[in-house]
Structure formats: C-alpha cells, structure tokens
Scaffold this motif. Sequence first.
Motif, mmCIF file in Angstrom:
data_model
loop_
_atom_site.group_PDB
_atom_site.id
_atom_site.type_symbol
_atom_site.label_atom_id
_atom_site.label_comp_id
_atom_site.label_asym_id
_atom_site.label_seq_id
_atom_site.Cartn_x
_atom_site.Cartn_y
_atom_site.Cartn_z
ATOM 1 N N THR A 76 -8.948 -7.773 -8.410
ATOM 2 C CA THR A 76 -8.758 -7.557 -6.843
ATOM 3 C C THR A 76 -8.538 -9.371 -6.454
ATOM 4 N N THR A 77 -7.929 -10.114 -7.323
ATOM 5 C CA THR A 77 -7.626 -11.569 -6.333
ATOM 6 C C THR A 77 -6.915 -11.355 -4.981
ATOM 7 N N LEU A 98 -21.039 -18.103 -10.870
ATOM 8 C CA LEU A 98 -20.421 -17.620 -10.111
ATOM 9 C C LEU A 98 -19.221 -19.173 -9.392
ATOM 10 N N VAL A 99 -18.879 -19.438 -9.849
ATOM 11 C CA VAL A 99 -17.977 -20.620 -9.144
ATOM 12 C C VAL A 99 -16.714 -20.746 -8.785
ATOM 13 N N ALA A 100 -16.664 -20.371 -7.030
ATOM 14 C CA ALA A 100 -15.158 -20.916 -6.490
ATOM 15 C C ALA A 100 -14.519 -21.996 -5.775
ATOM 16 N N GLY A 101 -13.417 -22.277 -5.575
ATOM 17 C CA GLY A 101 -12.713 -23.077 -4.913
ATOM 18 C C GLY A 101 -12.299 -22.974 -3.710
ATOM 19 N N ALA A 106 -11.965 -15.694 -2.277
ATOM 20 C CA ALA A 106 -12.574 -14.255 -1.596
ATOM 21 C C ALA A 106 -12.853 -12.965 -2.910
ATOM 22 N N ALA A 107 -12.392 -13.062 -3.903
ATOM 23 C CA ALA A 107 -12.537 -11.854 -4.341
ATOM 24 C C ALA A 107 -13.984 -12.099 -5.410
ATOM 25 N N THR A 108 -14.275 -12.976 -5.098
ATOM 26 C CA THR A 108 -15.483 -14.434 -6.470
ATOM 27 C C THR A 108 -16.097 -14.072 -5.965
ATOM 28 N N VAL A 109 -16.802 -14.474 -3.769
ATOM 29 C CA VAL A 109 -17.316 -14.144 -3.519
ATOM 30 C C VAL A 109 -17.805 -12.767 -3.042
ATOM 31 N N THR A 135 -26.080 -16.121 -9.134
ATOM 32 C CA THR A 135 -26.149 -17.393 -7.731
ATOM 33 C C THR A 135 -24.314 -17.732 -7.957
ATOM 34 N N LEU A 136 -24.173 -18.092 -6.743
ATOM 35 C CA LEU A 136 -22.444 -18.562 -5.813
ATOM 36 C C LEU A 136 -22.319 -19.549 -5.193
ATOM 37 N N ALA A 137 -21.458 -19.734 -6.303
ATOM 38 C CA ALA A 137 -20.888 -21.451 -5.144
ATOM 39 C C ALA A 137 -19.550 -21.932 -5.038
#
Length: 266
Positions: free
Chosen positions: A132-133, A207-210, A219-222, A232-234
């Motif tokens: 879903t990216t 969940l970690v995204a740059g 966006a898809a990771t969020v 946990t999301l960062a």
Amino acid sequence: MRTVDGMESCRIGTVDLRYVAHGSGTPVVVLHGAGVDHREPEACFDPILERYAGVRRIYPDLPGMGQTSVPDSMRSADDVLDVLLGLVDEVAGPGPLVVMGHSAGGYFAQAVAARRPTHVVGLALVCPLLATTHDVPLHRPVVAGDLGDDEFRSYFVLQTPEMLARYQRFVAPGAAIADLEAMGRVGERWELTPAPRDSAYAGPTLLVAGRRDSTVGCAATVELLDEYPAATLAVLENAGHALPHEQPEMLAALVEDWLARCGLGR
C-alpha cells in the motif's frame, strides 16, 4: 543445518539458504532489503542485539542475494516467503521467535508474523516496503555532498564521509553480487498473497519510518498503526530509507523498548 564457507546453511525445499548467526537462545531473525545481503542489517542491528543474553541473532541472505541462490522454479514473492517460513520453523521449532525486517525485509517479516502469530513474540518493521505504499516524497538530502556514486546519493539523506564509509562497507558489496535476473523474475510477482484476515498479529510491534524516505515513504507505515494493537510508531526526521545507518541512537532506543515489551532482557 551445516556450515558452508563460513556461513550456516539449511536446505528449504530446493533452496540452500545461507545465513550468519550469533549467540544462543530465543531466535531473532533479521531480514534485509532488496539488492543487498545480510551484512547491512547485521551492521545496523547487531550492535543493539548483541547486548542481550539469551538470544540467537540470525541474518539470512534472501534468495537471489548474498550467498543464497535462486532455483529456476522460484517465480514469486510467495515462493520466497515459503523459504523464510521454512527457515523460521527450522530455527525456532515450536518455540518463540522474534522477527525484524528493513525495507523489503519488513514486507516479508510482516507476512511471517501473520502466518506464525502464535510463535512470533515480537515484530519490528523499519522503513518497510508495503503493498500500500503511497505519497512517497522526492529525494531531499539533509546533508548533501559531492561524495560517492549515484546509488549512495539516492539512498542516503545524510551524505557524509561516515555514511559513505558504511555504504561502501556494508551495502555496496552485497549489491555487487545480487542476482538481478533472478530478482527480476521474482519481482514480476512481488505482491504476497494476503494472509487470512483472522490472523492479524497482536504481539509487541515496532514501526519505524524515515520522514525523508524517498523509496517507500512513511505514509503507509503510519497507517499500519491501526492494524497492530500493540504497536509503537516512530517517524524520524533527518532520516531516509537508510535510517538504520543514519539514526542509530534513536533506533537503538526504540528497539530496546520494543525488546523489553517482547520479554527479552539484557
């Protein structure tokens, strides 16, 4: 399992899967992204994981990369997933298992947890590739310099001598030996068959995204936050797809908190 050319090996179907392993105890399987090999996640995650007693850190070379070859019969991401499920069943048996993945490795790690939810006691996805990216930003370096080649400059947003040295040591060697023909063949059917909807993973998740990730975006990771009830999301600023190299201290703090929630202590 046996040792071949300094790496461990196990036969999964027609694939001779190679991997590097350290320590003993609860298996922690760390999956790398496309076009590299085990050396990248080993360099980024083992300085964190080696602090923990009672864990066995396992870094496989995915099919077509590193020392793991691809038989002609392998034609899709589902075929790759079958091999990875064979690996985790082999190394973990009926016991607990922790799975981590960066980039495309995150895509497969997510699928492993969905298909082995009672065995996986922790799931970490770092800059994961997802079906879903969307809303992927343009590449905007934070520190730009006349360093390295185009591959380095398109991957890192912190283009410093230190980051170039890491790229040349841990990324470029794996990229140089990747089987691009085999990867292309598998990539033609790169989307995994969805897991049953009743197999949603409910264990401790990271969940970690740059924020500046121009490969998969953030966006898809969020949006995954709604799928994982114990996540946990960062989203880290001043980090792109090479986040594990660029923000090691922030990543270490997040991983350590997550491992504690997984029940793994130092």
